[in-house]
Design an enzyme around this catalytic site. Structure first.
Site, mmCIF file in Angstrom:
data_model
loop_
_atom_site.group_PDB
_atom_site.id
_atom_site.type_symbol
_atom_site.label_atom_id
_atom_site.label_comp_id
_atom_site.label_asym_id
_atom_site.label_seq_id
_atom_site.Cartn_x
_atom_site.Cartn_y
_atom_site.Cartn_z
ATOM 1 N N GLU A 115 -5.784 -7.482 -1.929
ATOM 2 C CA GLU A 115 -6.715 -7.307 -0.801
ATOM 3 C C GLU A 115 -8.044 -6.829 -1.343
ATOM 4 O O GLU A 115 -8.097 -5.880 -2.119
ATOM 5 C CB GLU A 115 -6.202 -6.253 0.203
ATOM 6 C CG GLU A 115 -4.981 -6.665 0.977
ATOM 7 C CD GLU A 115 -4.602 -5.642 2.069
ATOM 8 O OE1 GLU A 115 -5.432 -4.770 2.407
ATOM 9 O OE2 GLU A 115 -3.466 -5.731 2.555
ATOM 10 N N GLU B 168 0.766 -1.236 0.000
ATOM 11 C CA GLU B 168 0.000 0.000 0.000
ATOM 12 C C GLU B 168 0.802 1.295 0.000
ATOM 13 O O GLU B 168 0.697 2.111 0.925
ATOM 14 C CB GLU B 168 -0.997 -0.014 1.189
ATOM 15 C CG GLU B 168 -1.909 -1.213 1.114
ATOM 16 C CD GLU B 168 -3.147 -1.128 1.996
ATOM 17 O OE1 GLU B 168 -3.129 -0.379 2.977
ATOM 18 O OE2 GLU B 168 -4.135 -1.825 1.669
#
Ligand SMILES: O=C(O)CCC(=O)C(=O)O
Ligand SMILES: [Fe+2]
Length: 697
Positions: free
Chosen positions: A468, A343
């Site tokens: 995810e 991320e």
């Protein structure tokens, strides 16, 4: 009640215990049998109804010793007993205690966890709870007893009786020596898909987090057997994304894992963190589960940084961490891919050539080092949050935007290895504006296509495997509609691979595949994942290569000197700090400038409802900058109540001594500051108990 001559000190008060009653002595004898140790005192709690409760605390008074064993027996109405980790406040475990249940807490539980019995409006009847403890006398026989207990290896950390059977089947299988060389298993990317030989595969993966935290261990091992959970996982998935920290990678054999119940996981007794990872990977191989290595954080105890490096972990340290990990598992056939950095967000950019922030360039450097160590691996590259996106810039997820790859693809030295791995979430995680579009969820495919799906539509080049996606998916709710839409969109667009977030129930904004008992699945989530990936590939299963724990071989030199591209900045906006080739000693985070302004906060209850027996509240905290200057370092502090489920228009920082702390995202004002007179409305959803103290600091 206690043995003669013992005193009990509680919150500074010294209490004179009652002598034992015959009834309590009878319970004590039964509990001592179950717990395998003797107790010399008991605290009796009477809850008249669900209104009576016990607040967060640890039973860590010195008079119980370092690692007390506490056995708690419940009679009467069932009440939830909730545990939360002292640092990772969202890591929780709820154990409903019914009449006759015996729960023991031991080991380091009181050092690392707090517990409470929250209010439950719907519980009308009374409950009596007896907690048996052992008070250490300054001298005498009990002291010796306490020492023996503290050393005993069979102490469970948390053990609700009748839980967690462990059988011989879970003991290490040492005579299995059929080896599969790592080179025998390789996945490659071709025409936008992942292939195993000529077979187009379907990776049906799930995230299981914990190793990346300061526990240095998978979560859930405090109450569940790792191998049993892997058995469960292998029934429903064929791959696991394994988050770890750079700190872990650099200290594999120097760290001990924490929060493992060794009574539930006897096979992990005495292993270092690295050896637990070894064992985990080996057991995955036995069950036909692939493992995606995921550098999820840099420092274990810190949040996910914006960039792939920090002052404490310069790029050289990150490369060294990756090499250590990749070489250690080079011969493990099921370790098939590396997710370079979890991320990238905030100032992370894509394709702008700024060497301090350009994730597209950094991914190519890190990917090259990994492929040199093991050319067999697939390289998973996540997106960024904002930069490099299509115009107009649209709200996206951390790691979610790979739009920049249209113009600036990641260049790797080995063909057929690049997989873009965006993260994509729904309304349960954050209220993006497109979730309130009147055409939701039908508007979502366009959004997904713009953020990352366009790569697929081009039909050639890299593959897409979201690393995810997930959420609570409550029946009939918008998150469930979002997940079903995404699952169908995957199928329609030939996105056959993904990793669902997550197996763990202790993910605050999504929940898990597993319910809070770490055993019962949420069937509706399994159904959604099955809908997304109806034909998961079956990998080889029975063969396993033990990991080669040769740390000396893994101490590799970095090939990239961070000084060559400007060193490691402490924060995006700050000037770069000098970076050496070795991981630098921890550097204190930049101290924010003293706030220029004062703020005001006004709290409104927008909504309240019951979820089962738990009262939930939606609150709005309107924070106004009352001057005199813009407020770039203003924070909202809220005295922590029972459970924070979700916050929006604010970024949650680590808790500070019993306070939830929120920062404001930089879009609330120009250059990161809230202008004088301006306000931001922070939304909170809290469960169980309504917080009452709010302050702007
Ligand atoms: O009532 C319970 O289950 C917990 C009681 C407790 O935590 C205590 O007495 O310290
Ligand atoms: Fe307690």
């Amino acid at each position: 009640m206690a043995d003669d001559g013992l005193q009990y000190t509680y919150s500074g008060l010294t209490l004179q215990p009652h002598p034992w009653s015959a009834a309590v002595l009878e319970v004590k004898a039964a509990v001592e049998q179950l717990a395998g140790c003797a107790f010399n005192s008991c605290l009796l709690n009477h809850y008249r109804s669900g209104e009576d409760h016990m607040s967060w605390h640890s039973d860590n008074e010195p008079l119980y010793g370092q690692q007390p064993v506490i056995a708690s027996v419940s009679f009467g109405d069932t009440r939830d007993f909730v545990l939360r980790h002292n640092i990772h406040r969202t890591h929780r475990l709820t154990v409903p205690l019914a009449s006759g249940d015996v729960l023991t807490m031991s080991g380091t539980t009181q050092q690392h966890w707090q517990h409470c019995v929250p209010k439950r409006r719907k519980v009308l009847g009374p409950r009596i709870n007896l907690t048996f403890r052992n008070i250490i006398r300054p001298e005498g026989p009990e002291l010796a007893l306490a020492r023996t207990l503290a050393k005993s290896s069979c102490l469970p950390t948390i053990d609700k009786q009748l839980q967690v059977p462990t059988t011989a089947e879970h003991l290490p299988n040492t005579d299995r020596n059929t080896k599969m060389s790592g080179a025998d298993f390789e996945l490659r990317v071709q025409d936008g898909g992942i292939y195993w030989g000529s077979e187009r595969v379907s990776i049906k993966g799930v995230n299981w987090f914990g190793f990346e935290t300061a526990d240095f261990a998978l979560h859930g091992l405090w109450c569940t057997n790792m191998l049993q959970l892997l058995d469960f996982t292998a029934q429903h998935f064929n791959a696991i994304r394994l988050p770890f920290s750079c700190e872990l990678a650099l200290n594999m054999d120097a760290r001990q894992p924490g929060n493992i119940d060794y009574a539930a996981n006897p096979e992990l007794q005495g292993l270092t963190t690295g050896q637990v990872v070894d064992r985990f990977i080996q057991e995955c191989a036995r069950r036909g589960l692939l493992v995606l290595l995921d550098m999820h954080r840099l420092a274990a105890a810190q949040d996910i940084p914006e960039l792939w490096y920090s002052a404490e972990y310069p790029e050289s340290a990150v490369l060294q961490g990756w090499k250590t990990m990749v070489l250690r598992y080079k011969d493990c056939w099921n370790v098939f891919a590396a997710d370079l950095n979890n991320e990238p967000h905030g100032c992370a950019s894509w394709g702008d050539g700024n060497l301090r922030t350009d994730w597209q360039l950094a991914a190519a450097r890190i990917g090259a080092v990994i492929l040199e160590a093991n050319p067999r691996l697939l390289i998973f590259v996540e997106g960024v949050e904002r930069n490099g996106c299509v115009q107009p810039c649209e709200n996206c997820w951390w790691g979610g935007h790979i739009a920049g790859a249209a113009k600036a693809p990641v260049a790797l030295p080995v063909e057929g290895k690049l997989v873009y791995s965006p993260h994509v979430y729904g309304p349960d995680v954050f209220g993006q504006p497109y979730f309130s579009d009147p055409s939701f969820p039908d508007n979502m495919p366009d959004v997904w296509s713009r953020h990352f799906g366009f790569i697929k539509q081009e039909g050639h080049g890299p593959a897409i495997c979201p690393g995810e996606w997930g959420g609570w998916a409550k029946e009939g709710g918008s998150d469930a509609a979002w997940q079903v839409k995404l699952a169908d969109w995957f199928v329609e667009h030939g996105i056959t691979d993904s990793f669902y977030w997550c197996l763990n129930p202790n993910s605050g904004d999504t929940g898990g595949i597993l319910q809070e008992d770490w055993a019962t699945p949420h069937q509706h989530k399994l159904d959604i994942v099955a809908r997304a990936h109806p034909n998961p590939t079956k990998w080889p299963q029975d063969e396993v290569t033990p990991a080669a724990p040769a740390p000396e071989d893994c101490q590799v030199e970095s090939t990239v000197d961070p000084a060559a591209f400007g060193g490691a900045p402490a924060a995006c906006a700050a000037e770069p700090a000098a970076a050496g080739a070795e991981p630098a000693a921890p550097v204190a985070a930049a101290v924010p400038a003293a706030p220029l302004s004062a703020g005001e906060v006004e709290v409104t209850e927008v909504n309240a409802w019951d979820e089962g027996a738990v009262r939930c509240f939606q609150l709005e905290a309107k924070v106004t900058n009352t001057g005199p200057g813009p407020a770039s370092s203003m924070r909202l502090r809220v005295a922590a109540a029972e459970e924070l489920q979700k916050a929006w228009n604010a970024t949650q920082l680590p808790d500070e001594g019993g306070f939830w702390v929120f920062d404001f995202p930089d879009w609330v004002g120009p250059s990161g500051g809230l202008a004088v007179g301006a306000n931001v409305v922070v939304g909170l959803i809290v469960k169980g108990e309504k917080p009452t103290e709010f302050a702007v600091v």
